[in-house]
Design an enzyme around this catalytic site. Structure first.
Site: not given
Ligand code: 13P
Ligand code: G3H
Ligand code: ZN
Length: 315
Positions: A90, A188, A261
């Site tokens: 991701d 996010h 996601n």
């Molecule tokens: P959320 O913060 O809405 O759960 O989104 C997660 C996401 O897009 C990870 O790539």
């Molecule tokens: O897109 C972001 C995801 O929620 C992952 O978050 O970079 O804190 O692991 P993180």
């Molecule tokens: Zn994301």
């Protein structure tokens, strides 16, 4: 079921049949088991995803080691259950993380070069696509910026943030990317909207028509108010949280979203369960005892989302 080697095996079907597949973020074994248990109960395909931060965390500071640890764990567990499970990077930002995931056997990677101008984003994405396709796995890219857009902003401001459908068509032709994350107004985290949750479905529909690709919704958590309230009741202090409501999420799937996601909802569910467990039994010091109710909360969040996305029974 054998671990899914290429995420397009899952998303190609979802694209044809217009349903959404949950893409759930993990950093550890607890979330993985909770997600898998929920998905098995719903007989649904799932995508497990790990951020660069997750790779670093699972590798005790070494992202390449983390990718291997996470991939070994996911593959081993996938082999034991009757649902398709893919593993995805991701928001990969550079070749180093992407190559580490390819070597570890991930089913797909995301290259997020969305902070660069169009040409640079396309150039970087194309380079990653070549490497990933040579390894037999697929690639996600992102166009536009992931941030909310208020109703009262000008058309120019809106255009500067959200995806441009004509550019999307060109981007897909240049890069040969497999699935695409269009910026349509989500962001996010737990604080996505100040007012009403509104997404630009018109843009989404156009991008879908022009590219035909599976579409990815980032920042898709719903942040259910009752879960936040439960966490706050047992000591959290989270105010003003707001996500994408279930009915809006359902609508997004109708307009062509296939990969959804979700990270924040799982974090919030775990937090609520953990805080309650620690409150209810303050003498407890066995982590397996207080993680269990937290994991059950995550499992339920996964089940709720799979039902909304329409992927129950699609394994
Ligand atoms: P959320 O913060 O809405 O759960 O989104 C997660 C996401 O897009 C990870 O790539
Ligand atoms: O897109 C972001 C995801 O929620 C992952 O978050 O970079 O804190 O692991 P993180
Ligand atoms: Zn994301």
């Amino acid at each position: 079921m054998p671990y899914v080697k290429n995420t397009m095996e899952i998303l190609g079907k979802a694209n044809k049949e217009y349903y959404g597949v949950g893409a759930f973020n993990i950093n550890d074994m607890e979330f993985l088991y909770a997600i898998v248990n929920g998905a098995v109960k719903e007989n649904a395909p799932i995508i497990i995803e790990t951020s660069e931060g997750a790779m670093k965390y699972a590798g005790n500071g070494d992202p390449a080691l983390g990718a291997q640890v996470l991939a070994d764990m996911v593959k081993r567990i996938a082999d034991e259950v009757p649902i398709p499970i893919a593993l995805h990077l991701d928001h990969g930002h550079d070749m180093e993380h992407v190559v580490a995931c390819i070597k570890a056997g991930y089913s797909s990677v995301m290259i997020d070069a969305s902070k660069y101008p169009f040409e640079e984003n396309a150039r970087i994405t194309k380079e990653i696509v070549k490497v990933a396709h040579a390894a037999g796995i697929s690639v996600e890219a992102e166009l536009g910026r992931l941030q909310g857009v208020e109703d009262n902003v000008s058309v120019a401001e809106r255009d500067a943030v959200l995806i441009n459908p004509d550019e999307a068509k060109k981007f897909v032709e240049i890069t040969e990317v497999d699935f695409l994350a269009p910026a349509i107004g989500t962001s996010h985290g737990a604080f996505k909207f100040k007012g009403e949750a509104k997404l630009d479905f018109e843009r989404l529909q156009k991008v879908k028509e022009l590219t035909g690709l599976p579409m990815v919704l980032h920042g898709a958590s719903s942040v259910p108010p009752e879960i936040v309230e439960e966490a706050n009741k047992y000591g959290a202090n989270i105010k003003g949280a707001k996500g994408v409501p279930f009915d809006v999420l359902k609508e997004a799937v109708k307009y062509g979203i296939n990969k959804v996601n979700t990270d924040t909802d799982l974090r919030m569910a775990f937090l609520a369960g953990l805080r309650k467990a620690l409150h209810d039994d303050p003498a407890q010091f066995d982590p397996r005892k207080y993680f269990k109710p937290a994991m059950e909360m995550v499992e339920q969040a996964v089940i709720d989302r799979i039902r909304i996305l329409g992927s129950s029974g699609k394994a």
